[in-house]
Design an enzyme around this catalytic site. Structure first.
Site, mmCIF file in Angstrom:
data_model
loop_
_atom_site.group_PDB
_atom_site.id
_atom_site.type_symbol
_atom_site.label_atom_id
_atom_site.label_comp_id
_atom_site.label_asym_id
_atom_site.label_seq_id
_atom_site.Cartn_x
_atom_site.Cartn_y
_atom_site.Cartn_z
ATOM 1 N N HIS A 18 15.031 -1.141 -33.269
ATOM 2 C CA HIS A 18 16.041 -0.159 -33.666
ATOM 3 C C HIS A 18 15.337 1.190 -33.826
ATOM 4 O O HIS A 18 14.229 1.266 -34.374
ATOM 5 C CB HIS A 18 16.703 -0.592 -34.973
ATOM 6 C CG HIS A 18 17.536 0.487 -35.578
ATOM 7 N ND1 HIS A 18 18.549 1.098 -34.883
ATOM 8 C CD2 HIS A 18 17.489 1.094 -36.797
ATOM 9 C CE1 HIS A 18 19.095 2.032 -35.650
ATOM 10 N NE2 HIS A 18 18.468 2.043 -36.816
ATOM 11 N N ASN B 92 18.885 8.452 -34.026
ATOM 12 C CA ASN B 92 19.351 7.137 -34.457
ATOM 13 C C ASN B 92 20.837 7.005 -34.113
ATOM 14 O O ASN B 92 21.680 7.659 -34.723
ATOM 15 C CB ASN B 92 19.132 7.000 -35.974
ATOM 16 C CG ASN B 92 19.532 5.638 -36.500
ATOM 17 O OD1 ASN B 92 20.182 4.854 -35.810
ATOM 18 N ND2 ASN B 92 19.154 5.359 -37.738
ATOM 19 N N CYS C 196 22.882 -0.638 -38.661
ATOM 20 C CA CYS C 196 21.847 -0.513 -37.626
ATOM 21 C C CYS C 196 21.419 -1.862 -37.049
ATOM 22 O O CYS C 196 20.768 -1.917 -36.012
ATOM 23 C CB CYS C 196 20.649 0.251 -38.172
ATOM 24 S SG CYS C 196 21.085 1.958 -38.538
#
Ligand code: UT7
Length: 333
Positions: free
Chosen positions: A257, A287, A116
């Protein structure tokens, strides 16, 4: 930081999300969950899913979108960096597949694996190549087909992820007031046990046993990751602001993020940044791992919400652990 020859500025953005949508109602049908739990615990309403092809499809379409928006030919690109943990294959690198697809005949490139935090680390790498004066046009792409490694029987994790690709172009400027100003980036391998994919690599090559033991899917102990993610992202973003004598009022946008709206909220609060100055697309895409930050940048810039001179903090936390924050001044009108 050492004196740089050039500053690295973002001169173009692009993105791609597939058309197919998995909304929360879809997950109510396949696992024991409900829309209310997902929305209040994560902030996610729906995610995009790529049916055909690998991550190179997402990355290629994002790159093409960027080139089209700039009316630019692919042969001008010097370097292609693809941040991903879901490459089409172990090798060749997804960057090679993108190079061929878009016809970037003068480019070299490589993939970067930082989960990520992938875009953040790739962005720093691309900026450093440009700051050195060695390369003039570096395309940094964050792309992940998370649906290829998600276990759709695991209610803890399957509701979290989606597929997307997004890209930025980085070029040099002699004006030190614009572009990347500073970064704080970290890794800590002691986090390897709570967020990983155990099978398929050299430690556990694919066998019937690894398949039977469900080792080729994303594993996450959500609560354990949540705790360190909140602290990690908030602390490093705060430290970067302090180091650069910035307060929340100076910042036009936090670009976090997009793992969980609660982690994002905690980070913004620690930085003294009001929620209206936080870029969000987790509600629509979930995500998307390496694509979260560049897709936010692309959407907000194209919506006319980002202006030249805006001070922006990018911030991420992911598997590894990997985490960090970057401070940049936006240079496009
Ligand atoms: O992007 C890379 C880094 N990753 C992250 O930053 C993700 C970090 N983690 C998270 O975002 C959160 O931990 C999750 C969203 C994954 C989970 O939220 P949570 O508030 O930490 O929930 P939990 O894991 O503590 O679970 C709370 C309850 C449990 O039930 P009991 O034990 O209290 O009865 C879970 O079994 O919620 C249950 N639960 C669910 N219920 C309905 C877990 N998943 C679901 C679900 N639907 N999908």
């Amino acid at each position: 930081m050492r004196e740089k020859r050039y500053n690295a500025i973002i001169t173009g953005v692009g993105m791609y999300v597939p058309e197919k949508i998995y909304d929360n109602a879809y997950f109510e049908k396949i696992v024991d969950t409900n829309d209310e739990w997902i929305r209040t615990r994560t902030g996610i309403k729906e995610r995009r899913i790529l049916d055909k092809g690998g991550t190179s499809v997402l990355a290629t379409k994002a790159a093409e979108d960027l080139l089209k928006s700039k009316n630019m030919s692919a042969d001008e690109i010097d370097v292609i960096i693809v941040a991903t943990v879901t490459p089409d294959m172990f090798f060749p690198a997804t960057a090679c597949l993108v190079q061929e697809n878009i016809g970037a005949v003068n480019a070299w490139g490589f993939d970067l694996s930082a989960a990520c935090s992938g875009f953040l680390f790739a962005f720093q790498t691309g900026c450093s190549l440009v700051e050195s004066g060695d390369y003039k046009k570096v395309m940094v792409i964050g792309a992940d087909k998370m649906s290829s490694i998600v276990d759709y029987t695991d209610r803890n994790n399957c509701i979290l992820f989606g597929d997307a690709g997004a890209a930025v172009l980085i070029e040099p400027t002699e004006d030190k007031n614009y572009g990347l100003q500073d970064s704080l980036l970290r890794v800590d391998g002691s986090g390897k046990d709570v967020l990983n994919m155990k099978g398929g690599g050299s430690l556990n090559p694919p066998t019937h046993e690894t398949v039977n033991n469900n080792m080729h899917v994303l594993f996450q102990e959500g609560k354990a990751v949540f705790k360190v993610a909140v602290k990690g992202m908030a602390d490093i973003s705060y430290d970067l602001m302090k180091k650069n004598n910035l307060t929340g009022d100076d910042i036009a946008y936090l670009v976090p993020h997009q793992a969980n709206l609660r982690i994002i909220g905690a980070t913004a609060e620690r930085m003294g940044i009001s929620q209206d100055k936080v870029m969000i697309n987790i509600d629509r895409y979930g995500n998307t791992t390496a694509a979260t930050i560049p897709s936010c940048l692309a959407e907000y810039y194209r919506a006319g919400k980002v202006k030249k001179g805006d001070k922006i903090i990018l911030s991420a936390f992911g598997a590894g652990f990997t985490w960090g924050a970057s401070y940049l001044v936006w240079s496009m009108d």
